[in-house]
Every structure is written in structure tokens, then in C-alpha cells.
Design a protein around this motif. Structure first.
Motif, short mmCIF file in Angstrom:
data_model
loop_
_atom_site.label_atom_id
_atom_site.label_comp_id
_atom_site.label_asym_id
_atom_site.label_seq_id
_atom_site.Cartn_x
_atom_site.Cartn_y
_atom_site.Cartn_z
N UNK A 1 27.74 49.92 19.10
CA UNK A 1 28.48 49.94 20.37
C UNK A 1 27.51 50.17 21.54
N UNK A 2 26.57 51.08 21.33
CA UNK A 2 25.59 51.38 22.39
C UNK A 2 24.68 50.16 22.63
N UNK A 3 24.22 49.56 21.56
CA UNK A 3 23.32 48.40 21.69
C UNK A 3 24.02 47.25 22.41
N UNK A 4 25.32 47.08 22.10
CA UNK A 4 26.05 45.96 22.70
C UNK A 4 26.02 46.07 24.22
N UNK A 5 26.27 47.28 24.69
CA UNK A 5 26.29 47.49 26.15
C UNK A 5 24.88 47.37 26.73
N UNK A 6 23.93 47.98 26.04
CA UNK A 6 22.61 48.14 26.62
C UNK A 6 21.79 46.83 26.63
N UNK A 7 21.93 46.00 25.61
CA UNK A 7 20.99 44.88 25.46
C UNK A 7 21.61 43.52 25.75
#
Ligand SMILES: Cc1cc2nc3c(=O)[nH]c(=O)nc-3n(C[C@H](O)[C@H](O)[C@H](O)COP(=O)(O)OP(=O)(O)OC[C@H]3O[C@@H](n4cnc5c(N)ncnc54)[C@H](O)[C@@H]3O)c2cc1C
Length: 648
Positions: free
Chosen positions: A182-188
Motif C-alpha cells: 500500500x505504501x509503495x503504491x502511493x510512493x512510487x
């Protein structure tokens, strides 16, 4: 225009990687067979003194041409299926190697099985065998280098996503590897680079009477588009009747099954195809069908003739907006999304630039740290891999590529044996290795040939599913100016050879930056799902598999060039000039078969073929996504966890 002139115009004579690279040896298509090789084994190299993966510079992700199930990957398995290797297995070369665990299949499931075992027993000796020239199974990496840019794509498994939340084990494995979806989806996510570009439809003359690109429009799957349905339909070559009925289907709020409860409606919808729902209940004109026919291809590998109306409701297809169906899923639904999203469930939909090949690479680095550089999940995308370290005798975990298991048996009675023996074909020879136990993380339908000693009912269950054939073609182009000029990023082409084409998903992570401007090279993604409407789902998959195994790379290439030229030439695209490389990821044995309520029985709990098929047999356990009858990475991991714990 004559065929030759058209071929020239398309660039069929241009020097792109068109050769099939087999086990590190380039074989020119059309070359004559080397003398003295067994029929069916022409692909094997003569000199096996040093296996290709042990030679410096071996790096299969950069190979182009026909990938996925590439030549050289399947011949031994087919020979074993046809009974042609039984005498070779009987006189196999003894390697003398003994392991704690042998894993057959180096996909996510096999690698995860090795990981779970290794985590509990860090000194365990593990051997992973895979028939492909690279690890990862469907989770394969395609790596291109164009004008100094590294461009990455998934050759198969695309994203960390699932209609249901990941289990504690699957989620735990991602956390161990440093992946926070979930974090990667937003960040990258870097999709701002194409923000102004729209989706489009291409209507081809063979299906719709004329070639026409219609830019913008109501987005598929019920999302809000920029124009109304009548406005969009008015620009298409669809007949007036078809336009009128599509607008009605999309917009009218009608209950087509009045008088029934929500569950009764769902049950009825689960027993009819979406095609039948459209024709018999919505009563659309048949000219409407080609517009929707290929829409479920990407998820099911078949069209609306073979997918239940209920699953199409789950996918938010039109026609159900007035039917008052409660939003929760229903027992007879397949793996479709409706009912999945609740606030307390963390959604997963993260795409590494090479898809879930990054998970496979992280698993390999965790198992064999010397094989790759770096130590973060982000860094895995550009980490350097040294394949010569994968099968090193100094490592307690070894991955042996281009090695097809052809027999797995207990040394003694299954109930009391202390060891299993695995015979595998590599180059032109068959070898034996032994272990305390084996996990078969390969494809279910292969297992009865590997273990003829299994009970008949289990073998029958293992044979039940028919894996879904599909193709992900990846085209490296020198720039995306034509897309920019036409104002498009994704084109749905429901009647064409590939039913969709789009710019690669924009993700920048670690040191990897996706294409930033239209002048830079980029990868185009195209999908093809060979199917044969009119047959049952499993028969369509079997027919599609036959088609894939008999279609040459040249045919794919010509179709790709022709399709891109017809869709994009108004934007200045020249296939001869602009295409730098093509990789066709062919998966005759693709997704795990998921049960289809239109044809499959309503088995009682625990009695589905996959439940029977995955029973432990002595020291042999079964993993892989077929064991869950669910084509998802989390299921492949869950099955690995179960298999390893069954053997513990
Ligand atoms: C094109 C495509 C796209 C997909 N996209 C997604 C997605 O976006 N998200 C998702 O969650 N899932 C996706 N999937 C589903 C995917 O199958 C699973 O997520 C997962 O990668 C399956 O892992 P597995 O290890 O069970 O099977 P596989 O990846 O198939 O690995 C099994 C391996 O065993 C090997 N093998 C078979 N027989 C033998 C033998 N006799 N000897 C040695 N090796 C053998 C096979 O060749 C293969 O390499 C996709 C699948 C495909 C084909």
C-alpha cells in the motif's frame, strides 16, 4: 499493396532480436537441425561441460523474441508426458547430491516454499529445479536497453493484488522481503507523466467494417469517462441499433429478474453467461456483442460467452445497475472484485516495474545472498544478479535452471521411505538427486506424469484444471510521440489480434525511472488471449494452447507491427522506424484454472479437484497456485506455506 511491400513498410526486414536464444546459445530461426540429435531435442546444446547458467554473463532477462514458455523449456516435459523418457530416467546419472528438500518449480510458490523451509531450518540444504532458463515461473522479468535507457516489464505476473486480502503468511513473507504494497503504491506511482493522455477504442475493419480510432470516452468497467455514452457511440462505426442498445445497457436502471431476492438473482446469474444475459434478458441486438466480447479476456482468458453474468457483475460490467444486488460476494462467484472493498481491508495493487519478478528476485536474494547486490526491496529493481552463483556447491540453497523434473519417487514404500529421488532432464541427459522430502511447486497436470505411484483419484484431480493460455507482448519503441500527439495512453482494440495496447505502467522506484517525456523510449504492453467461443472454458483453453504452441514469432511480429501501424499511424508512428525490440511472452500454461459455475459442478466443501489434488503423499507435498485453483501470487505463497508445514 503486395504482401512483400506491406512487410517492408511494417519493418519485417528490420534488424531486431528475432532469434530464439536457447540456453545461452543463439539459434537462427529456420536454421537446419544439428546432426545426431534426438528428434524433439534439437534445442539442446552439444557441450554440457559447463551449463549455460554457470557461464559468466548469463543473464536471461535481456533475451528478446519468443519468451515465456520459450523453446527449450517444454520439450522434456512433453517427452515425459508421452512416455519417451522413462528408459532414460531408469538409467539416469547419479549426481550423489543429497538435500533436505528438493523443490520442483522455481516460480513464486517454489521459491516461497524454499524460503519457508529455510527460515525454519537455516542450515537446510535445498535444491530448486525449474525447466525455464530463468527463475520466477510466470513472474518473469523482461529487461530492455534502448538508447541508454533501461526499460523493465513483467513477462507474466503483473502486480501484488488480489480480490481477497493477503493471508498472514503471504503478507508476512512480503514484509520479510521489505515490501509494503500500500505504501509503495502511493510512493512510487509516476502516472502523472501521462496524466493528460486518455483511453481510446480502436474499431477494426475486419470486425466493425472500418478502421477507426475513437479517443476519450466512457471508461470501461463502470468508471466515469469524459463523455456521455451517446456522444461516444456517435463517433464509432457501430450500427444505430447497436449504439441504441449499448446506451440502454450502460445507462438504464432496469431489473431484468424482477420478483426474485438478491440471492436468487445471483444464483440465476451465476448459471448463465454474460452473453446470454445480454441477449435473453437485456435483449440487445447481436451487433452489440463484439463491443463486449473480449472484455473479460485479461482476467479469465475467455470472452463473455464463457464467463458467468454474476462474475461480470463482480467486474462492474453494465446491466446490473437497476437489479438491486447486495454488494457482498456470492458463493458461486469466481475471483472477481465485487464485495472486496471494505474500509478495514488494506487494498493491494502494487506493480513493480518488472511485476512480481521483483518478488522472485527478492526471494532468490534472501535464499542466496551472494547472487545479487543490494539489501532493500526498492533496490531489487536495479540490483545486479550473478547467475553463476545460483547453483554453486558452496551455497546451501541452489537453483538449477533448464532442468525439468521427469520423475519423483520414494525410495521404498511411500509410508515408510526415508528418501525421495528426483530425476531431471537437463541438456541431453537425465540426472538423479535425492532428498528427505520434495515439494512439487510445478503445474498440477504435470504431477501424474512425475509420480505415477499416486492414487488414481488424486491423479484424476490433478488433471482436472486446464491452465489459461495467454500472451503478453512487450514492444520497445524509441519514443511515444505518436501517443502524445493522438492524446492517448491505452487503446482497447476488442476485435484485433491483441485486444489491447498501452503505454507501460508508470512506476519509478529506487534508481529506476520510468520514461518521463514523449521523446524517450518506452515499452508498449499488448495482450492476446487465444480462445474459441462456442466451446466450454476448459476446451477453449486447450484449443488456445494448441494455437500458441504452433504460432511462429514471425506471425506475432507481423500482427504487432500491423496493429500498431493501424492504430498509431495518424500520430506519425512508423513501425519500421520506431520499433526497437519485441518480446512475446507466450504462456500456453498460464493462469491456474479457476472453477467456472457455467460448467463445473458445485462440489461440497473440501471436495473440489484442487483439494483432492494437493493431498500430501508420503514425503511429497504439492504447492503452486493450481493447488488453490486461484491464479494469484498470495495463493501461490499460501500453498507453499501449507506444503512445507505438511512435511514438517
Ligand atoms: C500472464 C500472467 C499474468 C499474471 N498476473 C498476475 C497478477 O497480476 N497478480 C497475481 O497475483 N497473479 C498473476 N498471475 C498468476 C500467477 O500464476 C501467480 O501469481 C504466480 O506467479 C504463480 O506462481 P506458481 O509458482 O504457483 O506458478 P508458476 O509461476 O507457473 O511456477 C511454476 C514453475 O514450475 C515449473 N515447472 C513445471 N513443471 C516442471 C517440471 N516438471 N520440472 C521443473 N519445473 C517445472 C514451471 O515451468 C514454472 O516455472 C499471472 C499469471 C500469468 C501467466
Amino acid at each position: 499493396m503486395g504482401d512483400e511491400n506491406r512487410d517492408k513498410q511494417l519493418g519485417m526486414d528490420r534488424p531486431i532480436g528475432r532469434r530464439d536464444f536457447l540456453n545461452g546459445v543463439a539459434i537462427v530461426v529456420g536454421s537446419t537441425m544439428a546432426p545426431g540429435l534426438l528428434p524433439g531435442f534439437e534445442w539442446m546444446t552439444e557441450d554440457a561441460a559447463i551449463f549455460p547458467q554457470d557461464r559468466p554473463g548469463y543473464y536471461p532477462p535481456t533475451l528478446t523474441g519468443m519468451r515465456g514458455s520459450h523453446d527449450g523449456a517444454f520439450e522434456s516435459a512433453h517427452a515425459a508426458r508421452d512416455g519417451n523418457l522413462s528408459s532414460a530416467a531408469g538409467s539416469a546419472i547419479e549426481t550423489g547430491e543429497i538435500y533436505d528438500l528438493i523443490v520442483v518449480g522455481g516460480g513464486i510458490s517454489g521459491l516461497a516454499a524454499a524460503y519457508f523451509h529455510y527460515k525454519k531450518n537455516p542450515s537446510a540444504r535445498i535444491l530448486i529445479l525449474d525447466n525455464h532458463d530463468d527463475f520466477g515461473g510466470h513472474a518473469k522479468r523482461n529487461e530492455f536497453h534502448v538508447n541508454g535507457h533501461m526499460l523493465l516489464a513483467n513477462g507474466g505476473t503483473v502486480s501484488i493484488e488480489s480480490p481477497f486480502p493477503y493471508s498472514a503468511q503471504a503478507r508476512g513473507l512480503l514484509s520479510d522481503l521489505g515490501i509494503e504494497p500500500a505504501k509503495f503504491e502511493k510512493k512510487y506511482d509516476d502516472s502523472r507523466v501521462y496524466k493528460s493522455l486518455k483511453s481510446a477504442y480502436f474499431f477494426d475493419k475486419e470486425t466493425f467494417g472500418t478502421d477507426r480510432l475513437v479517443v476519450g470516452g466512457p471508461a470501461p468497467f463502470g468508471r466515469q469517462g469524459s463523455v456521455s455514452w451517446p456522444e461516444f457511440l456517435g463517433k464509432t462505426p457501430l450500427s444505430e441499433e447497436a449504439q441504441k442498445d449499448i446506451a440502454r445497457l450502460q445507462e438504464a436502471k432496469v431489473d431484468y429478474l424482477p420478483g426474485l431476492s438478491s440471492d436468487e438473482k445471483k444464483d440465476k446469474l451465476s448459471r448463465m453467461s454474460y452473453k446470454d444475459f445480454l441477449l435473453k434478458f437485456v435483449k440487445v441486438h447481436p451487433a452489440v456483442l463484439p463491443f463486449y466480447q473480449a472484455r473479460p479476456h485479461g482476467l479469465f482468458g475467455v470472452g463473455i460467452d464463457a464467463v458467468s453474468a454474476l462474475d461480470c457483475w463482480g467486474l462492474r460490467f453494465p446491466g446490473f445497475q437497476g437489479m438491486n444486488l447486495s454488494p457482498d460476494p456470492y458463493r458461486r462467484m469466481g475471483f472477481t472484485a465485487m464485495g472486496e472493498a471494505t474500509p478495514e481491508k488494506e487494498p493491494y495493487h502494487f506493480h513493480f516495474p518488472d511485476g512480481n519478478a521483483s518478488i522472485a528476485r527478492l526471494l532468490v536474494r534472501a535464499l542466496i545472498p551472494d547472487a545479487a547486490t543490494g539489501n532493500t526491496a526498492e533496490g531489487i529493481v536495479t540490483a545486479e544478479f550473478d547467475y553463476t552463483k545460483l547453483d554453486s556447491k558452496d551455497s546451501s540453497v541452489r537453483i538449477r535452471l533448464s532442468s525439468t523434473a521427469v520423475r519423483v519417487r520414494h525410495l521404498g514404500e511411500p509410508t515408510s521411505a526415508k528418501e525421495v529421488e528426483v530425476s531431471y532432464a537437463r541438456e541431453k541427459k537425465v540426472y538423479n538427486v535425492r532428498a528427505n522430502a520434495a515439494v512439487l511447486a510445478c503445474w498440477n497436470m504435470m504431477i501424474p506424469y512425475l509420480c505415477p505411484e499416486l492414487p488414481n483419484a488424486q491423479k484424476e484431480a490433478l488433471r482436472y484444471g486446464a491452465k489459461v493460455p495467454l500472451v503478453y507482448s512487450v514492444v520497445a519503441v524509441r519514443n511515444w510521440k505518436a501517443f502524445d500527439k493522438l492524446g492517448i495512453q491505452r487503446v482497447s482494440s476488442p476485435g484485433m489480434y491483441h485486444t489491447g495496447v498501452g503505454l507501460d505502467q508508470a512506476v519509478s522506484i529506487g534508481d529506476y525511472k520510468c520514461s518521463q517525456t514523449p521523446e524517450e523510449p518506452i515499452l508498449l504492453r499488448m495482450t492476446r488471449t487465444p480462445c474459441m467461443p462456442g466451446l466450454s472454458e476448459r476446451d477453449q483453453h486447450r484449443a488456445g494452447r494448441g494455437e500458441l504452441l504452433t504460432t511462429s514469432f514471425e506471425t506475432f511480429e507481423r500482427n504487432i507491427r500491423d496493429q500498431l501501424s493501424r492504430i498509431l499511424s495518424a500520430g506519425g508512428f512508423d513501425p519500421a522506424r520506431d520499433i526497437a525490440a519485441i518480446t512475446v511472452n507466450r504462456w500456453p500454461h498460464g493462469y491456474a484454472y479457476e472453477y467456472n459455475p457455467l460448467w463445473d459442478p458445485d462440489w461440497p466443501e473440501g471436495q473440489r479437484p484442487c483439494d483432492i489434488a494437493r493431498a500430501r503423499f508420503g514425503r511429497i507435498a504439492v504447492a503452486n497456485s493450481d493447488a488453490a485453483a486461484a491464479a494469484y501470487t498470495d495463493q501461490a505463497i499460501d500453498q507453499a506455506y501449507r506444503a512445507v508445514h505438511e512435511l514438517a
